[in-house]
Design an enzyme around this catalytic site. Sequence first.
Site, PDB file in Angstrom:
ATOM      1  N   CYS A 127      -7.168  -7.606  -7.281  1.00 52.08           N
ATOM      2  CA  CYS A 127      -8.354  -6.903  -7.795  1.00 52.08           C
ATOM      3  C   CYS A 127      -9.634  -7.726  -7.796  1.00 52.08           C
ATOM      4  O   CYS A 127     -10.566  -7.423  -7.061  1.00 52.08           O
ATOM      5  CB  CYS A 127      -8.067  -6.412  -9.211  1.00 52.08           C
ATOM      6  SG  CYS A 127      -6.716  -5.247  -9.279  1.00 52.08           S
TER       7      CYS A 127
HETATM    8  N1  NAD Z   1      -1.640  -4.819  -8.822  1.00 49.20           N
HETATM    9  C1  NAD Z   1      -2.475  -4.571  -9.804  1.00 49.20           C
HETATM   10  O1  NAD Z   1      -2.405  -5.180 -10.835  1.00 49.20           O
HETATM   11  C2  NAD Z   1      -3.540  -3.504  -9.702  1.00 49.20           C
HETATM   12  C3  NAD Z   1      -4.268  -3.198 -10.850  1.00 49.20           C
HETATM   13  C4  NAD Z   1      -5.217  -2.200 -10.793  1.00 49.20           C
HETATM   14  C5  NAD Z   1      -5.445  -1.516  -9.597  1.00 49.20           C
HETATM   15  N2  NAD Z   1      -4.741  -1.848  -8.477  1.00 49.20           N
HETATM   16  C6  NAD Z   1      -5.003  -1.076  -7.256  1.00 49.20           C
HETATM   17  O2  NAD Z   1      -3.909  -0.210  -7.006  1.00 49.20           O
HETATM   18  C7  NAD Z   1      -3.706  -0.047  -5.595  1.00 49.20           C
HETATM   19  C8  NAD Z   1      -2.291  -0.427  -5.215  1.00 49.20           C
HETATM   20  O3  NAD Z   1      -2.094  -1.779  -5.545  1.00 49.20           O
HETATM   21  P1  NAD Z   1      -0.658  -2.427  -5.671  1.00 49.20           P
HETATM   22  O4  NAD Z   1      -0.863  -3.715  -6.375  1.00 49.20           O
HETATM   23  O5  NAD Z   1       0.328  -1.465  -6.236  1.00 49.20           O
HETATM   24  O6  NAD Z   1      -0.303  -2.663  -4.118  1.00 49.20           O
HETATM   25  P2  NAD Z   1       1.129  -3.035  -3.478  1.00 49.20           P
HETATM   26  O7  NAD Z   1       0.823  -3.710  -2.189  1.00 49.20           O
HETATM   27  O8  NAD Z   1       1.969  -3.724  -4.501  1.00 49.20           O
HETATM   28  O9  NAD Z   1       1.806  -1.645  -3.212  1.00 49.20           O
HETATM   29  C9  NAD Z   1       1.314  -0.708  -2.324  1.00 49.20           C
HETATM   30  C10 NAD Z   1       2.460   0.068  -1.750  1.00 49.20           C
HETATM   31  O10 NAD Z   1       1.929   1.061  -0.907  1.00 49.20           O
HETATM   32  C11 NAD Z   1       2.805   1.203   0.187  1.00 49.20           C
HETATM   33  N3  NAD Z   1       2.165   2.003   1.231  1.00 49.20           N
HETATM   34  C12 NAD Z   1       2.332   3.320   1.385  1.00 49.20           C
HETATM   35  N4  NAD Z   1       1.628   3.768   2.428  1.00 49.20           N
HETATM   36  C13 NAD Z   1       1.008   2.723   2.956  1.00 49.20           C
HETATM   37  C14 NAD Z   1       0.157   2.576   4.071  1.00 49.20           C
HETATM   38  N5  NAD Z   1      -0.203   3.612   4.817  1.00 49.20           N
HETATM   39  N6  NAD Z   1      -0.287   1.333   4.353  1.00 49.20           N
HETATM   40  C15 NAD Z   1       0.066   0.268   3.582  1.00 49.20           C
HETATM   41  N7  NAD Z   1       0.878   0.384   2.501  1.00 49.20           N
HETATM   42  C16 NAD Z   1       1.339   1.594   2.194  1.00 49.20           C
HETATM   43  C17 NAD Z   1       3.184  -0.210   0.511  1.00 49.20           C
HETATM   44  O11 NAD Z   1       4.351  -0.276   1.314  1.00 49.20           O
HETATM   45  C18 NAD Z   1       3.417  -0.764  -0.886  1.00 49.20           C
HETATM   46  O12 NAD Z   1       4.740  -0.560  -1.327  1.00 49.20           O
HETATM   47  C19 NAD Z   1      -4.773  -0.919  -4.933  1.00 49.20           C
HETATM   48  O13 NAD Z   1      -5.895  -0.138  -4.638  1.00 49.20           O
HETATM   49  C20 NAD Z   1      -5.134  -1.918  -6.019  1.00 49.20           C
HETATM   50  O14 NAD Z   1      -6.448  -2.385  -5.883  1.00 49.20           O
HETATM   51  C21 NAD Z   1      -3.777  -2.826  -8.518  1.00 49.20           C
END
Ligand code: NAD
Length: 442
Positions: free
Chosen positions: A280
């Site tokens: 983030c």
């Molecule tokens: N991790 C955090 O603490 C956090 C906190 C707040 C917001 N966010 C936001 O939430 C969103 C997701 O983050 P996250 O940490 O869960 O990510 P992550 O990488 O842990 O998970 C994302 C998942 O999406 C899947 N996915 C499905 N379709 C996809 C595609 N077309 N291309 C790529 N991946 C695909 C991936 O395989 C993966 O399992 C992001 O926008 C992030 O900025 C994350």
Amino acid sequence: MQDLRTGIEARTAKIGIVGMGYVGLPLALLFTEQNFPVTGLDIDAAKVNSLNQGKSYIYRIPETEIAAARARNFAASDDYARVAGLDVVIICVPTPLNEYREPDLGAIQATAKAIAPHLRAGQLIILESTTYPGTTEEVLVPILESGNRSGVVAARGAADSGNVFFVAFSPEREDPGNDTVARRDIPKVVGGLNHAASEVAIALYGAIFNRTVPVSTPAAAEMTKLLENIYRCVNIALVNELKMLCLRMGIDIWEVIQAASTKPFGFHPFYPGPGLGGHCIPVDPFYLSWKAKEWDFQARFIELAGEINTAMPYHVVDSVVAALNRHRKALHGSKVLVLGVAYKKDIDDLRESPALTIIEELQRRGAEVSYNDPYFPQVGRGRKYNLQMKCTPLENLSQYDCVLIVTDHSSYDYETIVRDSQLVVDSRNATRGIRSEKIVRC
Ligand SMILES: NC(=O)c1ccc[n+]([C@@H]2O[C@H](COP(=O)([O-])OP(=O)(O)OC[C@H]3O[C@@H](n4cnc5c(N)ncnc54)[C@H](O)[C@@H]3O)[C@@H](O)[C@H]2O)c1
């Protein structure tokens, strides 16, 4: 619309979550705790298989939780045709920066294209991925509308029924590793494309969160998340800069922050460190500064904070060089043990970790680098790095010319680490309270 509301109240509404990562999987578990049937969709077959076998790939989610969810009607799939049978689809896919540090909406676009053909009237589609204001309306909705076969369109204005689906944006606000606030106690901000979409999305999140916060538009909800992260990014840059000044002036910045924190109003403490990490704070602010250019606007605070925070890993490496120099040693050829590679303490998340930049820079300047991190048995290939290193056991510390604390995991015994090392460079104030000539705080 009424059907969906009734389904939410009865906990029979079928929920689909796209992206079974750090955000999507815990969200799926929250819905299953409330007995909603949940389908976790992901393009990563390994994740889908793990979940369907009751296994977890996220350290802080025990397998017992996956097993409990499976017993309550949770299943994972990589078949996006399942969207047709769902009532709600929540998108939690990655939103990184590309190599030019510009927003990469590829995952959102690919997801929208994959689900669009299966959309039907009455469904609720929510985007949770962090992104710039305008993404939901300008990027997601057009793909959903142009890609579906049945001609359904997003509900706008007064529409609350007919051949429409509902769209909202609701940012994820989790703080990984923070156990002081339960996930359901983090208020959920929601902005619908129209009033009906807001209402049904609020009803949905009200089933799993203790408080919901409606805002007027998806863009306002998108901007809310960015304001929160930019506030952190800018304030961390401020203390990082003040730390550099304090080091030069011989003042302990940590002592100063602690003293300032006693003010009962108007001050919120932020802490310096070896650089920003995680999905983030190092990434999201640049979504806004990029979008700002479209409006002939330079987001100067964001750019300046980025400049200061990006320099921090290099400051840490320079501090190692200076500390070794005092021991009459060059970095080139010195053995350096990096303690902690996760981007912050007590979590298994390596994304954008400053440790990766620090290791790479130490190696580039000729050091022989090892690392230890209880959360990472190995570090292979990431988006930018290909370190291919294995975790070194935390023993025989005197063999290293320098032990460098990059991540202050709670499981480390810092007294013992200092006692057994020749030299400790501490970028996190992990050794506070320990008095030793061997410690260099940076
Ligand atoms: N991790 C955090 O603490 C956090 C906190 C707040 C917001 N966010 C936001 O939430 C969103 C997701 O983050 P996250 O940490 O869960 O990510 P992550 O990488 O842990 O998970 C994302 C998942 O999406 C899947 N996915 C499905 N379709 C996809 C595609 N077309 N291309 C790529 N991946 C695909 C991936 O395989 C993966 O399992 C992001 O926008 C992030 O900025 C994350």
